[in-house]
Design a protein around this motif. Structure first.
Motif, PDB file in Angstrom:
ATOM      1  N   PHE A 101       0.834  -1.188   0.000  1.00 12.17           N
ATOM      2  CA  PHE A 101       0.000   0.000   0.000  1.00 12.17           C
ATOM      3  C   PHE A 101       0.873   1.244   0.000  1.00 12.17           C
ATOM      4  O   PHE A 101       1.919   1.287   0.638  1.00 12.17           O
ATOM      5  N   VAL A 102       0.450   2.253  -0.690  1.00 11.74           N
ATOM      6  CA  VAL A 102       1.285   3.418  -0.953  1.00 11.74           C
ATOM      7  C   VAL A 102       1.701   4.150   0.328  1.00 11.74           C
ATOM      8  O   VAL A 102       2.854   4.528   0.462  1.00 11.74           O
ATOM      9  N   LEU A 103       0.803   4.356   1.274  1.00 11.35           N
ATOM     10  CA  LEU A 103       1.175   5.120   2.472  1.00 11.35           C
ATOM     11  C   LEU A 103       2.237   4.420   3.316  1.00 11.35           C
ATOM     12  O   LEU A 103       3.242   5.044   3.670  1.00 11.35           O
ATOM     13  N   PRO A 104       2.075   3.138   3.668  1.00  7.98           N
ATOM     14  CA  PRO A 104       3.142   2.493   4.435  1.00  7.98           C
ATOM     15  C   PRO A 104       4.468   2.427   3.667  1.00  7.98           C
ATOM     16  O   PRO A 104       5.540   2.591   4.248  1.00  7.98           O
ATOM     17  N   ARG A 105       4.394   2.204   2.356  1.00  8.55           N
ATOM     18  CA  ARG A 105       5.624   2.149   1.551  1.00  8.55           C
ATOM     19  C   ARG A 105       6.339   3.486   1.612  1.00  8.55           C
ATOM     20  O   ARG A 105       7.547   3.562   1.835  1.00  8.55           O
ATOM     21  N   TRP A 106       5.596   4.568   1.409  1.00  7.03           N
ATOM     22  CA  TRP A 106       6.216   5.897   1.460  1.00  7.03           C
ATOM     23  C   TRP A 106       6.737   6.221   2.845  1.00  7.03           C
ATOM     24  O   TRP A 106       7.795   6.826   3.000  1.00  7.03           O
ATOM     25  N   ALA A 107       5.986   5.838   3.885  1.00  5.48           N
ATOM     26  CA  ALA A 107       6.446   6.104   5.250  1.00  5.48           C
ATOM     27  C   ALA A 107       7.753   5.369   5.516  1.00  5.48           C
ATOM     28  O   ALA A 107       8.679   5.939   6.110  1.00  5.48           O
ATOM     29  N   ILE A 135      -4.585   9.904   8.894  1.00  9.35           N
ATOM     30  CA  ILE A 135      -4.080   8.625   8.395  1.00  9.35           C
ATOM     31  C   ILE A 135      -2.590   8.745   8.081  1.00  9.35           C
ATOM     32  O   ILE A 135      -1.780   7.927   8.516  1.00  9.35           O
ATOM     33  N   VAL A 136      -2.227   9.783   7.325  1.00  7.61           N
ATOM     34  CA  VAL A 136      -0.827   9.984   6.935  1.00  7.61           C
ATOM     35  C   VAL A 136       0.052  10.133   8.179  1.00  7.61           C
ATOM     36  O   VAL A 136       1.100   9.490   8.302  1.00  7.61           O
ATOM     37  N   ARG A 137      -0.371  10.972   9.112  1.00  6.11           N
ATOM     38  CA  ARG A 137       0.416  11.210  10.326  1.00  6.11           C
ATOM     39  C   ARG A 137       0.606   9.914  11.120  1.00  6.11           C
ATOM     40  O   ARG A 137       1.712   9.595  11.560  1.00  6.11           O
ATOM     41  N   GLU A 138      -0.464   9.144  11.309  1.00  3.17           N
ATOM     42  CA  GLU A 138      -0.364   7.926  12.101  1.00  3.17           C
ATOM     43  C   GLU A 138       0.489   6.858  11.423  1.00  3.17           C
ATOM     44  O   GLU A 138       1.220   6.126  12.099  1.00  3.17           O
ATOM     45  N   GLU A 144       4.094   7.965  11.978  1.00  3.53           N
ATOM     46  CA  GLU A 144       4.486   7.736  13.371  1.00  3.53           C
ATOM     47  C   GLU A 144       4.724   6.255  13.631  1.00  3.53           C
ATOM     48  O   GLU A 144       5.684   5.873  14.307  1.00  3.53           O
ATOM     49  N   HIS A 145       3.864   5.408  13.085  1.00  4.47           N
ATOM     50  CA  HIS A 145       4.022   3.959  13.255  1.00  4.47           C
ATOM     51  C   HIS A 145       5.340   3.479  12.652  1.00  4.47           C
ATOM     52  O   HIS A 145       6.094   2.749  13.289  1.00  4.47           O
ATOM     53  N   GLU A 146       5.603   3.875  11.422  1.00  2.92           N
ATOM     54  CA  GLU A 146       6.835   3.430  10.757  1.00  2.92           C
ATOM     55  C   GLU A 146       8.078   3.945  11.484  1.00  2.92           C
ATOM     56  O   GLU A 146       9.090   3.254  11.552  1.00  2.92           O
ATOM     57  N   ALA A 147       8.012   5.162  12.029  1.00  3.86           N
ATOM     58  CA  ALA A 147       9.145   5.695  12.787  1.00  3.86           C
ATOM     59  C   ALA A 147       9.382   4.861  14.046  1.00  3.86           C
ATOM     60  O   ALA A 147      10.537   4.566  14.398  1.00  3.86           O
TER      61      ALA A 147
END
Length: 142
Positions: A5-11, A128-131, A134-137
């Motif tokens: 999914f694009v958001l986790p990949r980018w994060a 969604i983007v922020r969370e 934060e999760h990936e960090a």
């Protein structure tokens, strides 16, 4: 190629200090929905099976969170700068080189059944983007 999914990949790319990869032009439209909004719908359906007994498919999506992939990439940069203190550049790439991969210009599910059942997602795409960032960090720190 990482086709998640694009958001986790980018994060993950942001947290690793890598540029974020946008496949194609970035003009494709997607509706982004918070996992907690999905869970709200699932719990509602589990608690009231009589509501959907005669329904075969219930699509869930927050169409108010519809963005182009490029707009979402810019939002990811803003949120990364704000919350992580760093902003990765966006790079464009051809499709991921996977047989049969094709970028659909728009993916907006019909959520009329879910709405008729009383479900309304409310979490904004910025949350969604922020969370996800934060999760990936946090995962990277483990």
């Amino acid at each position: 190629a990482d086709l998640g999914f694009v958001l986790p990949r980018w994060a993950r790319q942001h947290v690793a200090g890598e540029p974020i990869t946008v496949f194609g032009s970035g003009q494709a439209q997607r509706a982004f929905t918070h996992v907690d909004d999905f869970c709200d719908l699932l719990l509602m359906l589990a608690d009231t099976p009589a509501l959907w007994r005669d329904v075969e498919i219930v699509n869930a999506s927050n169409v108010r969170n519809t963005r182009s992939i490029m707009d979402l990439a810019r939002m990811m940069q803003i949120e990364a700068e704000r919350h992580l203190g760093a902003c990765s550049p966006v790079v464009h790439a051809d499709g991921p080189g996977v047989a049969g991969w094709e970028d659909a210009p728009t993916k907006l599910p019909d959520t009329a059944v879910a709405a008729a059942l009383g479900w309304q997602p409310y979490r904004p795409v910025e949350q969604i983007v922020r969370e996800v960032l934060e999760h990936e960090a946090l995962v990277r720190q483990l």
